[in-house]
Design a protein around this motif. Structure first.
Motif, short mmCIF file in Angstrom:
data_model
loop_
_atom_site.label_atom_id
_atom_site.label_comp_id
_atom_site.label_asym_id
_atom_site.label_seq_id
_atom_site.Cartn_x
_atom_site.Cartn_y
_atom_site.Cartn_z
N ASP A 31 0.86 -1.22 -0.03
CA ASP A 31 0.03 0.23 -0.10
C ASP A 31 0.85 1.25 -0.08
O ASP A 31 1.91 1.24 0.62
CB ASP A 31 -0.99 -0.03 1.50
CG ASP A 31 -2.05 1.12 1.24
OD1 ASP A 31 -2.40 1.65 -0.07
OD2 ASP A 31 -2.52 1.42 1.95
N LYS B 29 -6.69 2.42 -6.08
CA LYS B 29 -7.98 2.03 -5.30
C LYS B 29 -9.26 2.88 -5.53
O LYS B 29 -8.92 4.24 -6.01
CB LYS B 29 -7.70 2.14 -3.82
CG LYS B 29 -6.69 1.16 -3.13
CD LYS B 29 -6.39 1.34 -1.51
CE LYS B 29 -5.39 0.46 -1.29
NZ LYS B 29 -5.20 1.03 0.44
N PRO B 30 -10.47 2.44 -5.43
CA PRO B 30 -10.78 0.97 -5.27
C PRO B 30 -10.63 0.08 -6.47
O PRO B 30 -10.34 0.84 -7.68
CB PRO B 30 -12.09 0.95 -4.96
CG PRO B 30 -12.64 2.28 -5.73
CD PRO B 30 -11.62 3.15 -5.71
#
Length: 233
Positions: free
Chosen positions: A56, A106-107
């Motif tokens: 991330d 994201k998403p």
């Protein structure tokens, strides 16, 4: 327990997303490892040896792109797919320049992440296979990974299977510090029952005696204090 499944390390601070990805990837044949932040990323790499990292961008202890850059600066070449809520072109370029293999906003649909993971692993496998087929030249030596033969100025050097395994692991990672634990995983020596740090140290000493002009001041296989060893062509 050891597993032959491809290990994927997912680093994300969202526990629900981590578990969703773990369940999804596990159903599709992966062995998924989880981490909430970047603080123990390096230790998990050394301990579990994942084949790919899903990282991330926004982590509680730093920027995932910075973590990616640090790994590349250390010589770590594990494929990395960066996830981010910032999906602008500039952010993608920054991530790729830092050494990420792919970048997903994201998403996202887990199916797209799975497709990207498989594509990155295919590229990595193809590149690694090509490199493993090429003879490696360093100084007066040539190592042929196909015949698994080391020669000096055209004259073959007799090495044990374990020493060849060790040399093969080192030359496949030029300039990259490899821990003793990692070398044990890469250089499996089936000729001996010993599987510990001391066994690697002894194998390195024997290999140095075969190729170094002065084994006490090695040119090719260097000690990286606190880590292990590095092949420096």
């Amino acid at each position: 327990m050891e597993t032959s499944l491809t290990k994927v390390l997912v680093v994300d601070d969202d526990p629900a997303l981590r578990q969703l990805l773990a369940d999804y990837l596990n159903r599709h044949g992966y062995d998924t490892l989880l981490a909430p932040d970047a603080s123990d990323l390096e230790s998990r790499i050394q301990r579990y040896h994942p084949q790919l990292i899903v990282l991330d961008r926004m982590l509680p202890d730093g920027d995932g792109v910075d973590a990616c850059r640090r790994l590349r600066d250390m010589g770590e070449d594990i494929p990395i797919v960066v996830l981010t809520g910032r999906d602008e072109t500039g952010d993608k370029i920054t991530g790729l320049q830092a050494g990420a293999d792919d970048y997903l906003g994201k998403p996202f649909d887990p199916r797209e992440l799975l497709a990207r993971i498989e594509a990155v692993l295919r590229r990595k496998k193809g590149a690694s296979a090509l490199l493993r087929q090429q003879p490696v030249h360093f100084g007066p030596f040539t190592f042929d990974p196909i015949t698994r033969q080391l020669a000096r100025a055209g004259v073959n050097i007799k090495l044990t299977g374990g020493e060849i395994n060790l040399l093969e692991a080192l030359v496949a990672n030029p300039g990259k510090p490899l821990s003793r634990e990692r070398l044990l995983a890469l250089a499996r020596d089936d000729e001996h029952g010993e599987r510990n740090d001391r066994a690697i140290d002894i194998a390195v000493l024997r290999l140095r005696r075969a190729i170094e002009d002065d084994p006490k001041q090695p040119r090719w296989i260097q000690t990286v204090w606190g880590v292990g060893y590095r092949f420096s062509p």
